[in-house]
Design an enzyme around this catalytic site. Structure first.
Site, short mmCIF file in Angstrom:
data_model
loop_
_atom_site.label_atom_id
_atom_site.label_comp_id
_atom_site.label_asym_id
_atom_site.label_seq_id
_atom_site.Cartn_x
_atom_site.Cartn_y
_atom_site.Cartn_z
N ARG A 236 0.85 -1.19 0.00
CA ARG A 236 0.00 0.00 0.00
C ARG A 236 0.89 1.25 0.00
NH1 ARG A 236 -3.48 -2.69 -1.68
NH2 ARG A 236 -5.45 -3.24 -0.68
N HIS A 284 -0.64 0.20 -9.97
CA HIS A 284 -1.33 -0.74 -9.05
C HIS A 284 -1.82 -1.98 -9.83
CE1 HIS A 284 -3.64 -0.97 -5.01
NE2 HIS A 284 -3.38 -2.18 -5.46
C1 GLV Z 1 -5.11 -5.00 -4.25
O1 GLV Z 1 -4.34 -4.15 -3.92
C2 GLV Z 1 -5.80 -5.84 -3.31
O2 GLV Z 1 -5.69 -5.62 -2.11
O3 GLV Z 1 -6.48 -6.78 -3.74
#
Ligand code: GLV
Length: 321
Positions: A236, A284
């Site tokens: 994160r 991401h």
């Molecule tokens: C992605 O970051 C998730 O937590 O699935």
């Protein structure tokens, strides 16, 4: 009884989830928006399970008969931070085999690229520069994986299988997860962390985001790392103080950062990370939920709930993951 499908999906993603679940549960009623308790009390009372992907805070309020919140995201930090999260309702996170595999691939790519200098070589090509790099052996390249749950444990094991000298650190001794039967050196506790950071060539972050790990990578922590080491953040954005990271890169304390996650997503086009010569930005995408395999996980928990069997991948809400 109905199933509520809720989250930060695109319309196409929501349709896909709906189709996959409807196919397996043809008689089931699905809701695609939270029924308002005040105006549609019967629909709100009918919701038995919420299947969620990072839903907007407050959207699980007023569902008196909710029995399970099933996340299709692996990380549930945003879900658990919802002040209106119903108390006493079990929360399950996603453990998706395809997502595990994707995370291993991204981690392997990042470590290989740092170990063999491939990020630098790509820059050399842009300058038509012929310059052969050193070629340390994998066994001479120390990798520290922070977090030894489903993802961190698998990543550590896969890297060890490639011959890297891998340590796996977890915040809590005896916590579930990890793979102690492997070539991964298992570590726990602050003293062990400082020593491991001081020797690691590459540090991979796969910690859960909790109050204890927010801002984990800051100037003090960067100073504990081996000079010139690489950081790979696959967890994160809030684990990293971004200003401190830029400073550590400027000062040469960090050699390179591979970042998949950011304090603000999408990353602002004006953010310094985009064009930093020693930052690799991913949008991401290190490991995304694969609805095909994840739907089977959701269905497994739905059936377990209805048959009174234990639910899989339950989160300890007080612990934060
Ligand atoms: C992605 O970051 C998730 O937590 O699935």
């Amino acid at each position: 009884m109905s199933l509520l499908l809720l989250g930060s999906w695109t319309a196409a993603e929501r349709e896909r989830w709906l189709a996959l679940l409807q196919n397996e549960l043809p008689g089931e009623q699905f809701e695609l928006a939270p029924p308002a308790e005040s105006t549609d009390a019967a629909a709100a009372a009918a919701v038995e399970v919420a299947i969620v992907a990072n839903p907007v805070h407050g959207s699980l309020r007023g569902l008196p008969n909710l029995r399970l919140i099933q996340s299709v995201w692996a990380g549930v930090d945003k879900l658990l931070a919802d002040p209106d999260l119903p108390t006493g309702v079990p929360v399950a996170r996603m453990v998706d085999p395809a997502m595990n595999e994707a995370m291993v691939q991204t981690a392997l790519w990042a470590v290989l690229s740092l170990h063999r200098g491939f990020f630098r070589l790509a820059k050399q090509q842009a300058l038509a520069l012929w310059c052969q790099p050193a070629q340390p052996r994998a066994s001479e390249w120390r990798v520290l994986v922070l977090g030894q749950g489903e993802l961190g444990g698998r990543v550590a094991r896969a890297l060890a299988a490639q011959g890297y000298a891998v340590s796996g650190w977890r915040t809590q001794a005896g916590a579930a997860g990890g793979f102690d039967d492997t070539q991964v050196r298992g570590l726990c506790g602050e003293a062990a962390l400082a020593a491991a950071l001081a020797e690691a060539d590459t540090v991979i972050n796969l910690l859960p985001l909790t109050d204890a790990t927010r801002g984990f990578f800051n100037t003090r922590r960067f100073a504990q790392m081996k000079r010139g080491a690489g950081l790979v953040n696959l967890a994160r954005g809030a684990h990293v103080r971004e200003g401190d990271l830029l400073l550590a890169l400027e000062q040469g304390q960090l050699g390179h950062a591979v970042l998949d996650v950011f304090a603000q997503e999408p990353l602002d086009p004006a953010h310094a990370f985009w064009h930093h010569p020693r930052v690799t930005v991913l949008p991401h995408c290190a490991a995304q939920t694969d609805a095909r395999s994840a739907a089977a996980v959701v269905l497994g928990n739905l059936r377990a709930l209805r048959e009174g069997r234990p639910l899989a991948h339950l989160v300890q809400v007080a612990r934060g993951y």
